[in-house]
Write a protein that holds these residues in place. Structure first.
Motif, PDB file in Angstrom:
ATOM      1  N   GLU A  15       0.827  -1.207   0.000  1.00 14.83           N
ATOM      2  CA  GLU A  15       0.000   0.000   0.000  1.00 14.83           C
ATOM      3  C   GLU A  15       0.863   1.259   0.000  1.00 14.83           C
ATOM      4  O   GLU A  15       1.807   1.359  -0.751  1.00 14.83           O
ATOM      5  N   GLU A  16       0.531   2.241   0.882  1.00 13.25           N
ATOM      6  CA  GLU A  16       1.161   3.554   0.787  1.00 13.25           C
ATOM      7  C   GLU A  16       2.644   3.553   1.144  1.00 13.25           C
ATOM      8  O   GLU A  16       3.332   4.550   0.917  1.00 13.25           O
ATOM      9  N   GLU A  53       5.748   4.685  10.017  1.00 15.08           N
ATOM     10  CA  GLU A  53       4.714   4.388   9.033  1.00 15.08           C
ATOM     11  C   GLU A  53       4.345   2.907   9.008  1.00 15.08           C
ATOM     12  O   GLU A  53       3.447   2.503   8.276  1.00 15.08           O
ATOM     13  N   GLU A  83      -5.365   1.556  10.869  1.00  8.43           N
ATOM     14  CA  GLU A  83      -6.156   2.420  11.732  1.00  8.43           C
ATOM     15  C   GLU A  83      -7.567   1.879  11.952  1.00  8.43           C
ATOM     16  O   GLU A  83      -8.228   2.221  12.909  1.00  8.43           O
ATOM     17  N   TYR A 162       3.689  10.646  10.449  1.00 10.32           N
ATOM     18  CA  TYR A 162       3.133  10.424   9.107  1.00 10.32           C
ATOM     19  C   TYR A 162       3.737  11.432   8.153  1.00 10.32           C
ATOM     20  O   TYR A 162       3.784  12.635   8.428  1.00 10.32           O
ATOM     21  N   ARG A 165       1.755  13.269   2.011  1.00 12.94           N
ATOM     22  CA  ARG A 165       2.141  13.107   0.610  1.00 12.94           C
ATOM     23  C   ARG A 165       1.851  14.344  -0.233  1.00 12.94           C
ATOM     24  O   ARG A 165       2.663  14.767  -1.043  1.00 12.94           O
ATOM     25  N   GLU A 175      -6.296  14.218   3.416  1.00 17.03           N
ATOM     26  CA  GLU A 175      -5.373  13.091   3.540  1.00 17.03           C
ATOM     27  C   GLU A 175      -5.176  12.693   5.002  1.00 17.03           C
ATOM     28  O   GLU A 175      -5.226  11.510   5.356  1.00 17.03           O
ATOM     29  N   VAL A 176      -4.972  13.671   5.863  1.00 17.63           N
ATOM     30  CA  VAL A 176      -4.750  13.386   7.285  1.00 17.63           C
ATOM     31  C   VAL A 176      -6.030  12.883   7.944  1.00 17.63           C
ATOM     32  O   VAL A 176      -5.997  11.941   8.755  1.00 17.63           O
ATOM     33  N   ARG A 178      -8.397  11.180   6.595  1.00 17.34           N
ATOM     34  CA  ARG A 178      -8.606   9.796   6.170  1.00 17.34           C
ATOM     35  C   ARG A 178      -7.551   8.867   6.756  1.00 17.34           C
ATOM     36  O   ARG A 178      -7.851   7.748   7.176  1.00 17.34           O
ATOM     37  N   ARG A 179      -6.321   9.339   6.802  1.00 19.12           N
ATOM     38  CA  ARG A 179      -5.223   8.498   7.275  1.00 19.12           C
ATOM     39  C   ARG A 179      -5.426   8.055   8.721  1.00 19.12           C
ATOM     40  O   ARG A 179      -5.166   6.902   9.087  1.00 19.12           O
ATOM     41  N   ASP A 181      -8.435   8.390  10.366  1.00 16.96           N
ATOM     42  CA  ASP A 181      -9.859   8.143  10.585  1.00 16.96           C
ATOM     43  C   ASP A 181     -10.409   9.106  11.636  1.00 16.96           C
ATOM     44  O   ASP A 181     -10.967   8.705  12.671  1.00 16.96           O
TER      45      ASP A 181
END
Length: 250
Positions: A15-16, A53, A83, A162, A165, A175-176, A178-179, A181
Motif C-alpha cells: 500500500e502507501e 509508518e 487504523e 506520518y 504526501r 489526507e490526514v 482519512r489516514r 480516521d
C-alpha cells in the motif's frame, strides 16, 4: 582470503509504503544485500521507509519486532499502519492508536495546522521548531508528527508520525483526516487557529476594545481564545467555513 559473500533478504512493501520507494521498486520484491546481522528496522530504513509508518512485519510468514535480525534468504513483508481494524494477535510495532489524536507539525505545514485547528484538533505548530525539538515534544506529549520531511520520521525516538504526501494544503487536510480516521472526532470552532488554544464564549462587553464599530453594531455573540485572547464571531465568512467542515463531518 576472499571477502565474505553478502547475504540477501527479499522485501515487499504494501500500500502507501510504496510512496517511499524508487519507482522501479514499487509493488515489487526488493532484494536487500547485507553482511552480519542487521536488524530488520535498519534494513527497512536503509531502503527508505520510516519506521513510524509501519505497523506489521512478517518474516517468512511470522510476525516479528523491529529488533529481529535478518538471515540469508528471509522473505520480509512490510505493512503500513492499520487504523481501522485490530491486529492484536500479531506483533504491533507501535503503541495502540491514541484515544484522541493530537499532532505536532513541521515548518512546511503551517496552513494544514490552521485547518486542523479549525476542525477542533490539537495541532502544535511554530515556524521556528527545529527537528530535534519536534521529536522531543512529540515523545514528551505523546503527539503524532506530521511532516513533509520523510527523514524526520527516521529519528529513533519517533513512535507516531506520518509523511504527508500532498503538497496542496486542502488535499493535505483530507489526507490526514482519512489516514487517521478522524471524521468522528471533528469538533469545529473549538480551537484558536492562530495559537491552538481553546475557545470559549465571552460577554460582548469584555471584548469591546478589540472590536471595530461595524462589528459592535451587527454582532452580539463572541468567543475568545483562552490562551492568546484572539476574538471570534460568526461573521460573513462563517457559513463558508461551516460548509467546508460539513463536507467532512459524519
Amino acid at each position: 582470503m576472499s571477502q565474505q559473500a553478502a547475504n540477501t533478504a527479499y522485501f515487499r512493501f504494501y500500500e502507501e509504503l510504496n510512496d517511499f520507494l524508487h519507482h522501479r521498486h514499487r509493488k515489487q520484491v526488493v532484494p536487500y544485500q547485507f553482511k552480519g546481522r542487521p536488524s530488520v528496522k535498519h534494513a527497512i530504513e536503509s531502503i527508505g521507509v520510516p519506521h513510524p509508518e509501519i505497523d506489521l512485519i512478517l518474516v517468512n510468514g511470522e510476525s516479528v519486532s523491529f529488533q529481529y535480525h535478518l538471515k540469508d534468504q528471509d522473505r520480509v513483508s512490510v505493512y503500513p499502519v492499520f487504523e481501522s481494524f485490530d491486529i492484536s494477535p500479531v506483533i504491533r510495532l507501535r503503541p495502540k492508536p491514541l484515544r484522541r489524536s493530537t499532532f505536532i507539525l513541521d515548518v512546511h505545514l503551517g496552513k494544514l495546522a490552521r485547518r486542523l485547528r479549525l476542525f477542533g484538533f490539537d495541532a502544535l505548530y511554530r515556524n521556528d521548531y527545529d527537528d530535534p525539538e519536534i521529536v522531543h515534544i512529540a515523545a514528551d506529549e505523546n503527539r503524532i508528527i506530521l511532516t513533509r520531511d520523510r527523514y524526520l520520521l527516521q529519528a529513533k525516538a519517533v513512535e507516531r508520525g506520518y509523511w504527508v504526501r500532498s503538497d496542496h494544503d486542502e488535499s493535505q487536510l483530507e489526507e490526514v483526516l482519512r489516514r487517521f480516521d478522524l471524521f468522528s472526532q471533528i469538533i469545529p470552532f473549538k480551537r484558536c487557529i492562530l495559537c491552538n488554544g481553546l475557545i470559549e464564549r465571552t460577554a460582548k462587553e469584555d471584548v469591546l476594545p478589540q472590536l471595530e464599530l461595524k462589528t459592535i453594531l451587527y454582532y452580539n455573540t463572541f468567543f475568545r481564545c483562552q490562551h492568546c485572547g484572539q476574538v471570534y464571531w460568526q461573521g460573513s465568512h462563517f457559513e463558508k467555513l461551516r460548509a467546508k467542515i460539513e463536507k467532512f463531518a459524519d
